[in-house]
Design an enzyme around this catalytic site. Structure first.
Site, mmCIF file in Angstrom:
data_model
loop_
_atom_site.group_PDB
_atom_site.id
_atom_site.type_symbol
_atom_site.label_atom_id
_atom_site.label_comp_id
_atom_site.label_asym_id
_atom_site.label_seq_id
_atom_site.Cartn_x
_atom_site.Cartn_y
_atom_site.Cartn_z
ATOM 1 N N HIS A 1 11.304 155.599 -25.722
ATOM 2 C CA HIS A 1 9.860 155.866 -25.871
ATOM 3 C C HIS A 1 9.233 154.913 -26.892
ATOM 4 O O HIS A 1 8.121 154.429 -26.710
ATOM 5 C CB HIS A 1 9.631 157.302 -26.366
ATOM 6 C CG HIS A 1 10.058 158.360 -25.392
ATOM 7 N ND1 HIS A 1 11.073 159.248 -25.648
ATOM 8 C CD2 HIS A 1 9.599 158.676 -24.158
ATOM 9 C CE1 HIS A 1 11.217 160.074 -24.633
ATOM 10 N NE2 HIS A 1 10.336 159.752 -23.710
ATOM 11 N N MET B 1 7.124 163.363 -22.320
ATOM 12 C CA MET B 1 7.323 164.806 -22.439
ATOM 13 C C MET B 1 7.973 165.121 -23.788
ATOM 14 O O MET B 1 8.536 166.199 -23.983
ATOM 15 C CB MET B 1 8.157 165.330 -21.279
ATOM 16 C CG MET B 1 7.438 165.125 -19.937
ATOM 17 S SD MET B 1 7.930 166.271 -18.652
ATOM 18 C CE MET B 1 9.637 165.828 -18.439
ATOM 19 N N MET C 1 18.882 155.637 -22.262
ATOM 20 C CA MET C 1 18.330 156.672 -23.152
ATOM 21 C C MET C 1 17.454 157.630 -22.361
ATOM 22 O O MET C 1 16.697 157.220 -21.481
ATOM 23 C CB MET C 1 17.535 156.032 -24.274
ATOM 24 C CG MET C 1 18.453 155.355 -25.256
ATOM 25 S SD MET C 1 17.620 155.015 -26.798
ATOM 26 C CE MET C 1 18.961 154.154 -27.626
ATOM 27 N N LEU D 1 11.283 162.399 -28.522
ATOM 28 C CA LEU D 1 11.219 160.934 -28.433
ATOM 29 C C LEU D 1 12.515 160.269 -28.856
ATOM 30 O O LEU D 1 13.210 160.737 -29.758
ATOM 31 C CB LEU D 1 10.066 160.419 -29.298
ATOM 32 C CG LEU D 1 8.690 160.997 -28.968
ATOM 33 C CD1 LEU D 1 7.636 160.414 -29.916
ATOM 34 C CD2 LEU D 1 8.306 160.739 -27.518
ATOM 35 N N GLY E 1 8.551 153.557 -18.458
ATOM 36 C CA GLY E 1 9.879 152.956 -18.591
ATOM 37 C C GLY E 1 10.515 152.705 -17.227
ATOM 38 O O GLY E 1 10.414 153.535 -16.321
ATOM 39 N N SER F 1 15.668 161.860 -22.928
ATOM 40 C CA SER F 1 15.588 163.067 -23.759
ATOM 41 C C SER F 1 16.668 164.060 -23.343
ATOM 42 O O SER F 1 17.170 164.832 -24.158
ATOM 43 C CB SER F 1 14.213 163.714 -23.625
ATOM 44 O OG SER F 1 13.214 162.764 -23.929
ATOM 45 N N LYS G 1 13.435 153.012 -16.365
ATOM 46 C CA LYS G 1 14.448 153.998 -15.961
ATOM 47 C C LYS G 1 13.914 154.901 -14.856
ATOM 48 O O LYS G 1 14.654 155.328 -13.988
ATOM 49 C CB LYS G 1 14.893 154.849 -17.159
ATOM 50 C CG LYS G 1 16.023 155.800 -16.782
ATOM 51 C CD LYS G 1 16.584 156.499 -17.981
ATOM 52 C CE LYS G 1 15.692 157.590 -18.492
ATOM 53 N NZ LYS G 1 15.603 158.771 -17.599
ATOM 54 N N ASP G 2 12.606 155.175 -14.893
ATOM 55 C CA ASP G 2 11.995 156.039 -13.873
ATOM 56 C C ASP G 2 11.370 155.170 -12.784
ATOM 57 O O ASP G 2 10.152 155.197 -12.563
ATOM 58 C CB ASP G 2 10.948 156.937 -14.528
ATOM 59 C CG ASP G 2 11.569 157.833 -15.586
ATOM 60 O OD1 ASP G 2 12.505 158.574 -15.255
ATOM 61 O OD2 ASP G 2 11.130 157.768 -16.751
ATOM 62 N N GLN H 1 6.061 169.728 -12.819
ATOM 63 C CA GLN H 1 7.016 168.780 -12.234
ATOM 64 C C GLN H 1 8.448 169.311 -12.268
ATOM 65 O O GLN H 1 9.379 168.613 -11.890
ATOM 66 C CB GLN H 1 6.918 167.412 -12.904
ATOM 67 C CG GLN H 1 7.385 167.331 -14.342
ATOM 68 C CD GLN H 1 7.043 165.987 -14.979
ATOM 69 O OE1 GLN H 1 5.890 165.703 -15.310
ATOM 70 N NE2 GLN H 1 8.035 165.129 -15.145
#
Ligand code: PAF
Length: 278
Positions: free
Chosen positions: A37, A30, A184, A33, A147, A186, A149-150, A61
């Site tokens: 990313h 999204m 990290m 960056l 990633g 955004s 993280k998600d 979303q």
């Protein structure tokens, strides 16, 4: 580097390369960056001949009252980073070319989406699945990189790819952290100085839990209670702290290797997530 704004233009670009036997990797983002990313881009370059990064802040979303309008955006900086990191094409569609005014088809995953972030953000993963399916249909990649993280997003996208027979391999790259441990994101750009300090509570809670596990603790309720305490003491408003099976996302009573510890909390008004696989 090519910048492409329409689904048809994107498909034509990918088909041309695939006709020459090239393998395409997609890095869906999204935008705004960061090094996380860019690590996905590096992984994508290892896995394919052509890398397409998608830049699209997906309205479907975000729930009502969430941060769609405030989500950080800087397309010029993103394009410059992509150029310097060997991205071959950036797909940056306008909202109206992704979602026509009478758009009426959505993809809803109906099992893994009800828990963790899905429980507090109803409709979020329906928006994610819908846009990721659309991005796959535009970019036509052989592989897509996400990633760690998600973690819940990855489990759900893997399920979507499996259940809807998308011919796309899903690759996962490790979470990239700031030197002090903050994952990290955004959204970190929206933290003020106090919230930035509080935000460290997420990674601290996960680190302490991993240490407790390494020291022999197996009772997930006790570990989760301690994680909550750590986050609250840091000044965070906790959304959840959970210990779940990494594939089914079902809660586990006893910690074991491979269990996913996942946290979500608000630092100021900014919702952050993080996780750790034991
Ligand atoms: O992880 C994200 O940034 C988004 O959820 C994604 C996969 C790009 C879909 O909008």
């Amino acid at each position: 580097m090519k910048t492409i704004a329409t689904p048809a233009g994107m498909q034509a670009w990918s088909r041309d390369r695939q006709a020459d036997g090239k393998r395409i990797a997609c890095v869906p983002t999204m935008g705004f960056l960061h090094d996380g990313h860019l690590s996905l881009v590096r992984r994508a370059r290892e896995l394919a001949d052509g890398v397409v990064l998608t830049l699209f802040v997906n309205p479907t979303q975000f729930g009502p009252g969430e941060d769609f309008a405030a989500y950080p955006r800087d397309a010029a900086r993103d394009l410059d980073l992509c150029r310097r990191h060997g991205v071959d094409a950036v797909f940056m569609p306008a909202d109206e070319s992704m979602y026509l005014p009478d758009h009426s088809i959505y993809i809803a995953e109906e099992s893994l989406s009800g828990t963790l972030c899905g429980a507090s953000r109803p409709g979020h993963f329906r928006g994610v699945c819908t846009v990721v399916a659309k991005l796959f249909n535009c970019v036509l990649p052989q592989v897509a990189v996400f990633g760690q993280k998600d973690a819940q997003q990855i489990a759900i996208i893997r399920r979507m790819v499996r259940d809807l027979n998308f011919p796309v391999e899903i690759a996962v790259a490790p979470t990239v952290r700031e030197p002090d441990g903050l994952a990290m994101s955004s959204r970190n750009a929206r933290l003020d100085a106090d919230s930035r300090k509080s935000a460290l509570g997420l990674s601290r809670a996960l680190r302490e839990a991993a240490c407790a596990y390494a020291a022999g603790t197996r009772d997930s309720a006790a570990v989760l209670a301690q994680m909550r305490t750590t986050m609250e003491r840091a000044g965070l408003r906790v959304d959840y702290a959970a210990a779940v099976d990494a594939l089914t996302l079902k809660p586990v009573a006893a910690l074991a290797d491979g269990v996913l510890l996942a946290v979500a909390a608000f630092a100021g008004g900014v919702r952050l997530i993080d996780n750790q696989v034991l």
